[in-house]
Design a protein around this motif. Structure first.
Motif, short mmCIF file in Angstrom:
data_model
loop_
_atom_site.label_atom_id
_atom_site.label_comp_id
_atom_site.label_asym_id
_atom_site.label_seq_id
_atom_site.Cartn_x
_atom_site.Cartn_y
_atom_site.Cartn_z
N CYS A 758 -2.01 -1.55 13.02
CA CYS A 758 -2.85 -2.39 12.29
C CYS A 758 -3.71 -2.26 11.50
N LEU A 759 -4.55 -1.28 11.61
CA LEU A 759 -6.26 -1.66 11.41
C LEU A 759 -6.00 -0.74 9.86
N ILE A 760 -5.40 0.17 10.70
CA ILE A 760 -4.93 1.92 9.59
C ILE A 760 -4.20 1.77 8.36
N ALA A 761 -2.92 0.46 8.89
CA ALA A 761 -2.45 0.11 7.56
C ALA A 761 -2.85 -0.30 6.32
N ASP A 762 -4.69 -0.87 6.43
CA ASP A 762 -5.18 -1.68 5.38
C ASP A 762 -5.83 -1.13 4.84
N PHE A 873 13.73 8.06 10.49
CA PHE A 873 12.97 8.75 9.47
C PHE A 873 13.54 8.87 7.98
N VAL A 874 13.83 7.99 7.77
CA VAL A 874 14.66 8.83 6.26
C VAL A 874 13.79 7.81 5.44
N PRO A 875 12.77 6.68 5.57
CA PRO A 875 11.52 6.36 4.84
C PRO A 875 10.29 6.74 4.73
N MET A 876 9.76 7.41 5.93
CA MET A 876 9.05 8.59 5.68
C MET A 876 9.43 9.91 5.59
N MET A 877 10.92 10.64 5.23
CA MET A 877 11.07 11.87 4.46
C MET A 877 11.20 11.79 2.96
N ARG A 878 12.05 10.72 2.60
CA ARG A 878 11.93 10.31 1.47
C ARG A 878 10.93 10.83 0.07
N GLY A 879 11.14 11.49 -0.39
CA GLY A 879 9.71 11.53 -0.69
C GLY A 879 8.41 11.62 -0.60
N PHE A 880 9.22 12.45 -0.05
CA PHE A 880 7.06 13.63 1.21
C PHE A 880 7.99 14.65 1.26
N VAL A 929 4.18 8.21 6.63
CA VAL A 929 3.93 7.37 7.84
C VAL A 929 2.92 6.19 7.10
N LEU A 930 1.28 6.68 6.09
CA LEU A 930 0.19 5.66 6.20
C LEU A 930 0.83 5.41 4.67
N GLN A 1003 -2.30 5.34 -9.30
CA GLN A 1003 -2.74 4.97 -7.22
C GLN A 1003 -3.40 5.34 -6.79
N ARG A 1004 -3.88 5.45 -5.82
CA ARG A 1004 -4.45 5.47 -4.55
C ARG A 1004 -4.35 6.79 -3.73
N LEU A 1005 -5.14 8.38 -3.88
CA LEU A 1005 -5.44 8.55 -3.03
C LEU A 1005 -5.66 8.74 -1.84
N MET A 1006 -5.04 9.42 -0.96
CA MET A 1006 -5.30 8.86 0.31
C MET A 1006 -6.82 9.46 0.51
#
Length: 1006
Positions: A758-762, A873-880, A929-930, A1003-1006
């Motif tokens: 949860c913390l990493i998500a923010d 896995f669909v939302p984690m693969m689509r667009g990545f 994921v992030l 966009q914000r870069l990770m």
């Protein structure tokens, strides 16, 4: 082939005034000069459309099929050398009907065993019996591709480039009765003004030409029936027959019209023909009517006798098979015989590995079409091509409805349609008339399509008027008022355009996102003034298997694509994975296809689809069945769950990932196109959980046919477990004790995320150390110094400081979005790469997703998987993008989650892998994921800016992150492969173009 005079054609284009007499409008087809010697002589007779089946030979026939002499003529010298008269020696032989390229003629070729594409001659003798003075001898030509000159006894009979229209031509003046006669046919090259359909497709892998349908001579009375149009009216129980004679009656005759059910007469009409009559209509009242439909393809025989007196013997007798059906488009729905029908259509690309050309064998088509019916299909359409006569007759019997599409521009002449000139307009109008006349009596034909994928904005006004307005559509309606007309399959879902109103009964549209990805439920834009079906839906392919080569051992086409597959797979170290790739890819293809078909059944604006394709198309392996009509990855029973007349559906598709401890409510719906309303039905469901089965049911008072009916909700509980698990929801609909259909779907239950995830998500946590020494080197802190005592770094980018930290023994979970190692290969013509979860479409080039492989590994031990990335896995693969780890293979790096690339290339793609760098360890994950964990989860798909898409489901991403954290902090994190620090930094550094694009998009870069 010409049926209308210049004056009649002008009438058609100015308003389509009905012509009165067929033969009085016939004019010779002009001969166009050609550099490739396509023709040399003047026309001496008229080709007429031949509407009668070869399988109902009421008149005496002379069979000209079988062996003919054969000789190629690349230089166009045959006529000068007298080949048309029988001069010179022909050493070759060819069987008619059939393509010589499938009979050993030509040179070995990459795609087929033998191939040539140049003019050739074929000739033979035939015996003609005695012909009475009041009889004629007709030559019947089933089909010759692409064009032909015909000679009988050395005399020019005519030239035809009407390869799709079965034709007849009077050769009485050229033959010698009671003698041996000689016929020679030159198969010509492509004329300048020509048809351009799938049979001429320049990009295709099968090349052939020749007489692909039968050739006969037929003896008929001088006064005989040459055209019949049967117009059924099942509601009133009548049949109207419009009949055309070969010439005007010279005296009084009697016409007898019968409709027969087997040997039994069910309707009869006697009509008197007065002198001077050539066309006549007869209405027949039927004793009983059984309508033709896919579930009951009932055929009757229409027989017509011409007598020279009321009770005299017939001087002519013909017959054809017809069906009593009525097809209409009203509002946004189709109605067949007064009841709504959902068009479950399949695309056919006329792929014939054994014969190259369409077979002339009803018994070849019929069992194959019965297989299609077993899978729930009820219609067929070819790509810019007509369904040939033998295929149509099989459709009549099998209950397969047909959309006949004109071959007026697919390959070399595709753009010609947009600025079409008078020559092509005149030619296409004549060809459409011939195609319609020979097919309109078939019960299976429900629509004529004028073209495919016209770009309206690119059309001239003349082109629009011709293809979409008062030209071809109006001619189609005039010739076949009992079936539907569509001006163009492909793009636009409204009748009003900038160039005027379309003349169309329905729309055929590409999905609004071009390629539908799994779980996407984007709606359509339509004016709702006509029914809509989905055009070429949706090109789901699979990774082939080299063992398919055995199926081609006796075929004329070669499976050349398997050579490429084997070469690239073994060269890239994947040879031993081929069988697994095929298995996992077939699974993905079936999953995507089920998702897409159920989306079509669930969408209120969709009344059908054209599955592209039913069978594979060689190296485009996107079929439900393989190239030889064998099932690939789903049985008929399984497929019918989504493709039956009545289908149980998830009322709302989307998130399949649920939270443990909750009580989900899954809304269900029923799409019903059966023959009757279902009253007092019951929907039963059961959920398969790790601890057993939970069941429930709901009563449904009424299910109306032609509607989508809400069917309540499946309710169940999700027990709390120590790791995620998979569930299976099964449903069954019964009515009066009869099972109507079943269906099933997978769901997954996940525990609540831990505090670290949860913390990493923010993003506000960036730069903080959380948990047991986990430093978040993300977003604004992606280049910050790494604090002393850090045990694990979560990072999105790399630099020298991170490299030094890892080199000295540090551990890192890296999410390298935008890194050099990503596979950025563009596919499907997109201006920017947009990765998808679904399988690759047919023309995706040489890169894309064909599936995944998950190797057994402790990092994913708690994340439910069956050796591939399923729906979580669909939302984690689509667009990545996956990581192309080819440069790391020399160091022994192997993926934990591997992406299966296009078999042309077999790139080494990975979504998750691990390796050591010096004394430290890296777990690299290119899944989104992030990105899925960002608080703002309301953004929608933006194809121009795919990275901005954040679906509103994150529970599985949080759980996967927890799994990765547990693994990276535990004792199992011991990579076997090691990568040098400099290579690591080089491959995983962020690309400047990615930074520039992200910053310009805010966009914000990770």
């Amino acid at each position: 082939m010409v049926f209308l005079s210049h004056r009649s054609r002008l009438s058609i284009f100015c308003g389509f005034v009905f012509f009165t007499l067929l033969l009085s409008c016939v004019s010779p087809q002009c001969i166009e000069p050609s550099a490739d010697n396509t023709c040399h002589q003047a026309q001496t007779a008229e080709f007429l459309p031949d509407v009668f089946s070869y399988r109902l030979p009421y008149r005496p026939q002379l069979d000209l099929n079988g062996e003919w002499e054969f000789r190629r003529d690349p230089a166009g010298i045959g006529k000068d050398l007298g080949w048309h008269r029988g001069d010179d020696v022909f050493s070759g032989r060819v069987i008619v009907p059939g393509a010589p390229q499938a009979q050993g003629h030509g040179a070995p070729h990459q795609y087929q065993k033998t191939m040539f594409m140049e003019p050739f001659w074929m000739r033979r003798t035939f015996e003609v019996p005695s012909i009475a003075s009041d009889e004629r001898l007709w030559l019947r030509v089933g089909g010759i591709l692409p064009a032909a000159e015909i000679y009988v006894n050395g005399m020019a009979i005519g030239y035809t480039k009407s390869s799709r229209t079965q034709q007849r031509i009077d050769i009485t003046q050229s033959i010698e009765p009671s003698a041996t006669n000689f016929i020679a046919i030159k198969i010509c090259g492509l004329p300048e003004v020509r048809m351009d359909g799938l049979l001429e497709w320049n990009e295709g892998t099968q090349k052939w030409m020749g007489a692909f349908r039968p050739i006969y001579c037929e003896i008929a009375n001088r006064l005989s029936v040459i055209d019949v149009f049967a117009l059924p009216d099942p509601a009133s129980g009548t049949l109207k027959a419009d009949i055309t004679l070969s010439e005007r009656a010279s005296s009084k005759y009697t016409l007898v019209v019968r409709l027969k059910d087997g040997d039994k007469n069910i309707g009869r009409k006697r009509v008197s023909l007065l002198p001077g009559t050539q066309q006549i209509s007869a209405g027949v009242k039927l004793k009983h009517v059984e309508v033709w439909c896919p579930e009951n393809p009932k055929l009757y025989t229409l027989e017509i006798e011409l007598r020279d007196s009321r009770f005299g013997d017939p001087i002519d007798r013909v017959g054809l098979n017809i069906g009593m059906k009525d097809i209409r488009a009203e509002g946004t729905k189709f109605f067949l015989n007064g009841k709504p029908v959902f068009l479950r259509c399949f695309g056919d690309d006329h792929y014939y590995p054994d014969t190259l050309c369409p077979p002339h064998d009803l018994d070849w088509y019929l069992p194959r079409l019965q297989t299609a019916r077993a899978y729930g299909m009820n219609a067929v359409k070819a790509c810019v091509e007509v369904i040939p006569q033998d295929y149509l007759e099989a459709c009549d019997r099998a209950g397969i409805m047909v959309i006949q599409e004109m071959p007026f521009g697919l390959s070399t002449l595709r753009e010609n349609r947009h600025k079409i000139d008078a020559r092509f307009r005149d030619y296409y109008a004549r060809e459409l008339e011939g195609i319609v006349r020979v097919s309109r009596n078939h019960a299976s034909v429900i629509a004529y399509s004028m073209s495919s994928e016209l770009a309206y904005d690119s059309q001239t006004q003349e082109s629009f008027d011709f293809f979409n307005g008062s030209g071809l559509p109006a001619l189609s309606r005039q010739l076949a008022p009992h079936v539907l007309t569509i001006d163009c399959t492909g793009y636009v879902n409204s009748k009003e355009t900038s160039k005027g109103m379309r003349n169309t009964d329905f729309y055929a549209s590409v999905h609004p996102l071009w390629m539908k990805d799994i779980l996407q439920e984007t709606d359509f834009a339509t004016d709702e003034k006509a029914p809509m079906i989905l055009h070429e839906y949706n090109w789901w392919s699979n990774y082939p298997h080299p063992s398919d080569r055995a199926k081609y051992s006796d075929a004329q086409l070669k499976p050349f694509w398997l050579d490429t597959l084997l070469e690239t797979a073994w060269a890239n170290g994947q040879g031993e994975l081929i069988s697994l790739y095929n298995k996992n890819s077939l699974w993905l293809q079936a999953l995507a296809r089920k998702d897409g078909i159920e989306y079509a059944r669930r969408n209120r604006l969709v009344e059908g689809y054209i599955l592209w394709l039913l069978i594979d198309f060689g190296h485009w392996s996107e079929g439900l069945l393989d190239d030889f009509w064998n099932p690939k990855n789903v049985t008929p029973q399984e497929f019918m769950k989504s493709n039956g007349d009545t289908v149980i559906l998830l009322a709302e598709e989307g998130n399949r990932c649920l939270s443990m401890g909750e009580c989900p409510r899954i809304p269900l719906a029923i799409s019903h196109y059966g023959s009757r309303n279902l009253n007092n039905s019951t929907l039963r469901w059961r959920i398969h959980r790790p601890d057993g089965i939970q069941e429930g049911d709901a009563d449904i008072a009424e299910v109306h046919y032609g509607e989508l009916t809400s069917a309540g909700t499946a309710k169940f509980e999700l027990p709390i477990k120590n790791k995620a698990y998979k569930l299976e929801l099964e449903v069954e609909l019964t009515n009066d004790g009869e099972r109507i259909n079943t269906n099933n779907w997978s769901f997954w239950a996940f525990p609540a995320p831990d505090n670290e995830a949860c913390l990493i998500a923010d993003p506000k946590s960036a730069g903080r150390t959380i948990g047991d020494g986990i430093y978040l080197r993300l977003y604004a802190s992606r280049k910050a110094p790494i604090p002393d005592g850090t045990k694990l770094v979560i990072a999105g980018t790399v630099d020298a400081d991170l490299g030094d930290y890892i080199q000295k023994g540090g551990k890192c979970i890296l999410f390298p979005q935008g890194a050099e190692i990503e596979n950025t290969t563009v596919y499907y013509g997109q201006s920017s790469f947009y990765p998808i979860y679904r399988s690759i479409p047919w023309n995706a080039g040489s890169s894309g997703n064909s599936g995944t492989v998950i190797s057994p590994h402790p990092s994913l031990e708690k994340f439910p998987n069956e050796g591939m990335c399923d729906l979580p896995f669909v939302p984690m693969m689509r667009g990545f993008l996956p990581m192309e780890f080819e440069p790391l293979r020399k160091y022994g790096v192997q993926p934990i989650i591997r992406g299966i690339d296009h078999y042309y290339s077999n790139r080494n793609n990975a979504y998750l892998m691990e390796f050591a760098v010096g004394e430290g360890k890296v777990l690299a994950c290119s899944l989104g994921v992030l990105k899925q964990l960002k608080p703002d989860t309301t953004a929608q798909v933006n194809w121009d800016n795919p990275a901005a898409f954040i679906p509103n489901q994150t529970i599985q991403a949080r759980y996967l992150l927890t799994c990765l954290l547990d693994y990276a902090q535990g004792g199992y994190f011991t990579p076997k492969a090691a990568v040098p620090r400099d290579d690591f930094l080089l491959l995983f550094k962020i690309r400047p173009d990615f930074v520039e694009k992200a910053e310009s998009a805010g966009q914000r870069l990770m």
